[in-house]
Design an enzyme around this catalytic site. Structure first.
Site, PDB file in Angstrom:
ATOM      1  N   HIS A  25       0.713  -1.039   0.053  1.00 43.36           N
ATOM      2  CA  HIS A  25      -0.136  -0.156  -0.009  1.00 43.36           C
ATOM      3  C   HIS A  25       0.878   1.362   0.138  1.00 43.36           C
ATOM      4  CE1 HIS A  25      -4.097  -1.514   1.529  1.00 43.36           C
ATOM      5  NE2 HIS A  25      -3.443  -2.676   0.767  1.00 43.36           N
ATOM      6  N   TYR A 148      -8.735  -8.141  10.179  1.00 42.84           N
ATOM      7  CA  TYR A 148      -7.984  -8.429   9.060  1.00 42.84           C
ATOM      8  C   TYR A 148      -6.709  -8.276   9.088  1.00 42.84           C
ATOM      9  CZ  TYR A 148      -8.124  -7.776   3.665  1.00 42.84           C
ATOM     10  OH  TYR A 148      -8.028  -8.287   2.334  1.00 42.84           O
ATOM     11  N   ASP A 222      -6.090 -15.340   2.640  1.00 48.15           N
ATOM     12  CA  ASP A 222      -6.526 -14.786   1.307  1.00 48.15           C
ATOM     13  C   ASP A 222      -5.126 -14.382   0.303  1.00 48.15           C
ATOM     14  OD1 ASP A 222      -7.307 -13.630  -1.033  1.00 48.15           O
ATOM     15  OD2 ASP A 222      -8.362 -11.909   0.256  1.00 48.15           O
ATOM     16  N   PRO A 223      -4.594 -15.249  -0.390  1.00 46.76           N
ATOM     17  CA  PRO A 223      -3.310 -15.196  -1.107  1.00 46.76           C
ATOM     18  C   PRO A 223      -3.556 -14.166  -2.406  1.00 46.76           C
ATOM     19  CG  PRO A 223      -3.632 -17.306  -0.740  1.00 46.76           C
ATOM     20  CD  PRO A 223      -4.791 -16.764  -0.443  1.00 46.76           C
ATOM     21  N   ASP A 294     -19.594  -6.848  -2.417  1.00 47.32           N
ATOM     22  CA  ASP A 294     -18.890  -5.653  -2.132  1.00 47.32           C
ATOM     23  C   ASP A 294     -19.678  -4.446  -2.680  1.00 47.32           C
ATOM     24  OD1 ASP A 294     -17.758  -3.183  -2.032  1.00 47.32           O
ATOM     25  OD2 ASP A 294     -15.760  -4.134  -1.901  1.00 47.32           O
ATOM     26  N   HIS A 321     -16.452  -8.370   1.366  1.00 47.59           N
ATOM     27  CA  HIS A 321     -15.159  -7.673   0.758  1.00 47.59           C
ATOM     28  C   HIS A 321     -14.857  -6.554   1.323  1.00 47.59           C
ATOM     29  CE1 HIS A 321     -12.527  -5.711  -2.392  1.00 47.59           C
ATOM     30  NE2 HIS A 321     -11.671  -6.719  -1.893  1.00 47.59           N
ATOM     31  N   SER A 322     -13.596  -5.935   1.304  1.00 45.19           N
ATOM     32  CA  SER A 322     -13.369  -4.755   1.862  1.00 45.19           C
ATOM     33  C   SER A 322     -12.175  -4.172   1.400  1.00 45.19           C
ATOM     34  CB  SER A 322     -13.205  -4.643   3.368  1.00 45.19           C
ATOM     35  OG  SER A 322     -12.206  -3.700   3.644  1.00 45.19           O
ATOM     36  N   ASN A 323     -12.008  -3.006   0.893  1.00 48.61           N
ATOM     37  CA  ASN A 323     -10.822  -1.940   0.461  1.00 48.61           C
ATOM     38  C   ASN A 323     -10.623  -1.138   1.582  1.00 48.61           C
ATOM     39  OD1 ASN A 323     -11.535  -2.570  -2.861  1.00 48.61           O
ATOM     40  ND2 ASN A 323      -9.649  -3.102  -1.834  1.00 48.61           N
ATOM     41  N   HIS A 350     -11.131  -3.137   6.513  1.00 45.52           N
ATOM     42  CA  HIS A 350      -9.855  -2.437   6.440  1.00 45.52           C
ATOM     43  C   HIS A 350      -9.809  -1.464   7.627  1.00 45.52           C
ATOM     44  CE1 HIS A 350      -8.877  -4.175   2.688  1.00 45.52           C
ATOM     45  NE2 HIS A 350      -7.895  -3.830   2.494  1.00 45.52           N
ATOM     46  N   ARG A 403      -4.216   4.123  -7.253  1.00 50.42           N
ATOM     47  CA  ARG A 403      -3.614   3.217  -6.482  1.00 50.42           C
ATOM     48  C   ARG A 403      -2.673   2.443  -7.503  1.00 50.42           C
ATOM     49  NH1 ARG A 403      -6.501  -1.647  -2.877  1.00 50.42           N
ATOM     50  NH2 ARG A 403      -4.492  -2.452  -2.323  1.00 50.42           N
TER      51      ARG A 403
HETATM   52  O1  GKR Z   1      -5.987  -3.769   0.586  1.00 47.68           O
HETATM   53  O2  GKR Z   1      -4.224  -5.179   0.020  1.00 47.68           O
HETATM   54  C1  GKR Z   1      -5.534  -4.805  -0.112  1.00 47.68           C
HETATM   55  C2  GKR Z   1      -6.557  -6.084  -0.159  1.00 47.68           C
HETATM   56  O3  GKR Z   1      -5.625  -7.042  -0.657  1.00 47.68           O
HETATM   57  C3  GKR Z   1      -7.375  -5.483  -1.226  1.00 47.68           C
HETATM   58  O4  GKR Z   1      -6.867  -5.123  -2.232  1.00 47.68           O
HETATM   59  C4  GKR Z   1      -8.183  -6.831  -1.588  1.00 47.68           C
HETATM   60  O5  GKR Z   1      -9.241  -6.378  -2.719  1.00 47.68           O
HETATM   61  O6  GKR Z   1      -9.149  -7.158   0.582  1.00 47.68           O
HETATM   62  C5  GKR Z   1      -9.056  -7.374  -0.705  1.00 47.68           C
HETATM   63  C6  GKR Z   1      -9.435  -9.025  -0.842  1.00 47.68           C
HETATM   64  O7  GKR Z   1     -10.210  -9.477   0.061  1.00 47.68           O
HETATM   65  O8  GKR Z   1      -8.951  -9.428  -1.788  1.00 47.68           O
HETATM   66 MG    MG Z   2      -9.972 -11.349  -1.134  1.00 44.89          MG
END
Ligand code: GKR
Ligand code: MG
Length: 423
Positions: A25, A148, A222-223, A294, A321-323, A350, A403
């Site tokens: 990030h 998270y 979550d990879p 989302d 899901h989240s950002n 997040h 981003r």
């Molecule tokens: O904020 O680095 C992040 C997350 O990896 C995000 O970009 C993902 O979209 O949180 C998200 C996910 O569950 O894949």
């Molecule tokens: Mg994910």
């Protein structure tokens, strides 16, 4: 009631150097704050992505909403569609994977979803009811979220970045420490580990350490599709019995279907089921068994309720899901989750990573791992205009318009090369 003005304000919020499959990030994450004002003086609020393609689209559409009734969601959808088809809103402009799960092809859904939340907030305020009531009524008042967890660097190369209190987290011991702090602070009852950033064996050891430290917390990993099918199968065997669900380990719906056939593990996604075409293919392939919704890219709160009904119909689980986001998004997510009976998994957020806020009263409370939805009208939150102005000024100063986790990683590790799946 008629809409008299629509304001879209881009802001930059501080964000720690969190690691993921695409890089790290940047010191600031971008959001857009939306205000829709009606002729009775009421204002509906929304929050969405602040990246240039989405922001350009929001700015192109916004004045076309003036004159509509806030209840005319079809009219708003037509305005968004018209701007998109005229080519005026270049919201699909970026083609490469700059951040995991960014859903670059969902321009129209993102734009409509952003305005729809503000319109629904305005509708609910004008009726004097909470948003969850407009969405069908709350089946839960306390909406559970998960802790998270992210591997992270201690600090950033950019001088503008304030080092955070979380410190470096690159080992299993450090991730357990991060989990402990988060759970002590917010009371989360389940844990999600963002993976795909370090060697898989370190991430597996981290998950195992979390399991030992928090034996009763459901765990997810979550990879972001950064593991090959072979790696995903090998790790599935190592983690068998430890996971609530296995989120997007390997690329593509076909890859996920093969993985499910090989392991039988419940698979979840916010990457391969992101629209109804993919939903249909997923049902045919039995690729994933849990869809992360989302509203920011599914086309708003009501479209996400349609997704929920589809999941129910086809026997799929539903999570969220989240950002990186602030409190307007958190409250929209919470009102939605409160009104969706089959959203039975704790949602992602997040929010604990963000120190900034644009709301009067500051940060929203997360207690016992939950956000509470009340009977206050609409989303139940009010804008702090001074905070909004300050974060907008930071947006103008920070120089980030899109981003890009990969470019940020190369600032810190010049030898780093983008590659997916990496392991
Ligand atoms: O904020 O680095 C992040 C997350 O990896 C995000 O970009 C993902 O979209 O949180 C998200 C996910 O569950 O894949
Ligand atoms: Mg994910």
């Amino acid at each position: 009631m008629k809409i008299v003005s629509v304001r879209v304000t881009p802001i930059a919020i501080s964000d720690p150097p969190l690691l993921n499959a695409s890089g790290v990030h940047e010191p600031f994450a971008l959001r857009s704050i939306i205000e829709i004002e009606a002729d009775n003086g009421l204002i509906g609020l929304g929050e969405t992505y602040g990246d240039k393609p989405v922001l350009d689209g929001l700015l192109q559409v916004k004045d076309h909403l003036v004159g509509l009734s806030p209840f005319d969601l079809n009219g708003a959808a037509r305005a968004v569609h018209a701007a998109q088809s005229s080519g005026a809103a270049p919201a699909n402009a970026v083609e490469i994977d700059l951040a995991p799960g960014s859903q670059l092809d969902k321009a129209e859904q993102k734009l409509f979803g952003a305005f729809e939340v503000a319109l629904l907030d305005l509708q609910a305020r004008s009726l004097g009811v909470p948003l969850h009531e407009l969405l069908g009524g709350a089946v839960r008042r306390q909406v559970p979220f998960s802790a998270y967890l992210f591997f992270k660097f201690a600090s950033d190369v950019d001088p503008s970045y304030r080092p955070d209190s979380w410190g470096e987290v690159l080992t299993p011991e450090q991730i357990v420490g991060q989990a402990r702090t988060m759970i002590d602070r917010y009371g989360f009852g389940s844990i999600k580990l963002k993976a795909g950033a370090l060697e898989p064996d370190v991430e597996v050891a981290s998950l195992k350490a979390l399991k030992r430290a928090f034996p009763n917390h459901p765990l997810r990993i979550d990879p972001n599709a950064n593991w090959s099918l072979d790696t995903s199968i090998r790790i599935a065997r190592e983690l068998e019995g430890d996971l609530e669900y296995y989120e997007d380990p390997t690329p593509g719906l076909e890859g996920m279907a093969q993985l499910h056939r090989a392991t039988g593990l419940p698979l979840a996604t916010n990457m391969v089921v992101t629209g109804m075409d993919e939903f249909r293919r997923n049902v045919a392939l039995n690729g994933v068994q849990i869809v992360l919704s989302d509203h920011h890219y599914w086309g708003g709160l009501r479209a996400t309720q349609t997704l929920a009904a589809m999941c129910d119909t086809f026997g799929l689980g539903l999570s969220m899901h989240s950002n990186s986001h602030l409190g307007i998004s958190l409250m929209a997510m919470s009102h939605l989750a409160a009104a969706v009976p089959n959203l039975t998994y704790a949602c992602d957020t997040h929010y604990p990573w963000q120190d900034d806020e644009v709301l009067k009263g500051g940060k929203i409370n997360i207690e016992g791992g939950c956000v509470t939805v009340t009977d206050a009208p609409g989303l139940g939150v009010e804008l702090d205009r001074d905070a909004l102005r300050a974060l907008h000024e930071r947006y103008l100063e920070c120089g980030i318009t899109q981003r890009n986790d990969a470019a940020q990683m190369r600032k810190l590790r010049p030898e780093w090369i983008a590659k997916k799946p990496r392991y």
